[in-house]
Design an enzyme around this catalytic site. Structure first.
Site: not given
Length: 276
Positions: A33, A52, A100, A102, A147, A179, A203
């Protein structure tokens, strides 16, 4: 002003139920995101945020459903539809909808989601006062430069901060400050600016880099190296930074109260706010 949402291929109502049960973001947190602040109708450092985003996608081997130019156009269209001058654009890309399993779906079926909402405005009196933060052991994975949607340790640490009447929880690893849950951390000591280096364990904040560039313009020496919790306790000044928070002074870390005189932090805030 309306809040705008986009899912997969179309703009939708913010409250419309659109996420299928087998969406991999829902089942695995399999995605990435970005959050972009908008000032006066203009996305702030959009190019850097989208760069990014691409780096995060590459890191998790995620094929983006749109080009950077197309994503930028969708952001612009969402802003136009919202009519908001000061907004927050949230976007995420998941690996899509698939039974579903993996391992990755084949062929790729990634999905783009976006919301455009009114920006959260930080009261200036809070910025003048500064915030209280607490420290907590870092139990996250080792690739925090991505992220990722996987934020459970951050969520739990932020809740711990809230319960303890703190604005933020600062992660440390064996005493080394890394952080915050949703922020980068800076210390000013002897007129030098310190922050943890841009390695895989944090990050690489867009606001963090802006601050380092502003420090260079102001001829403030910046030192990107690890420091411990005691160094943070003994700071002349300290602050946290993020897209939404910009630069926020710290007034207290755990039981250590920091000086209320923050001349270099004030200079950085003033220069930052001139950018928009």
């Amino acid at each position: 002003m309306p809040e705008i949402a986009y899912y997969k291929d179309a703009f939708v109502d913010m409250d419309e139920k659109v996420v299928p049960i087998q969406e991999r973001a829902h089942q695995f947190g399999d995605g990435i995101y970005e959050v972009i602040r908008v000032y006066n109708g203009k996305p702030f450092f959009m190019k850097e945020h989208l760069t990014r985003l691409q780096k995060s996608a590459d890191a998790i081997e995620l094929q983006l459903p749109y080009s950077m130019k197309e994503i930028e156009s969708l952001c612009d269209e969402g802003l136009k539809r919202s009519g908001l001058a000061d907004a927050e654009i949230y976007m995420q890309i998941s690996r899509g909808i698939h039974p579903r399993q993996h391992f990755y779906p084949d062929p790729a079926c990634s999905v783009f989601t976006m919301t455009v909402k009114q920006a959260k405005v930080i009261p200036e009196d809070l910025r003048k006062q500064g915030v209280k933060v607490m420290t907590t052991e870092d139990v996250r994975w080792k690739n925090c430069y991505i992220k990722s949607l996987n934020l459970l340790p951050n969520v739990m640490a932020k809740q711990k901060a809230k319960v303890n009447d703190c604005e933020e929880a600062i992660f440390h690893e064996d005493g080394i400050v890394k952080e915050g849950c949703s922020t980068n951390v800076f210390v000013i000591k002897d007129e030098k600016l310190y922050t943890y280096p841009a390695l895989k364990g944090i990050l690489h904040g867009i606001t963090r880099q802006i601050i380092l560039d502003l420090a260079a313009d102001l001829e403030i020496e910046a030192v990107e190296e690890p420091f411990d919790v005691n160094f943070l306790y003994d700071a002349d000044e300290a602050f946290i930074s993020s897209t939404n928070m910009e630069i926020m002074p710290i007034r207290q870390v755990d039981d250590a109260k920091l000086p209320s005189n923050r001349p270099l932090t004030v200079k950085l805030i003033e220069q930052f706010q001139k950018l928009y």
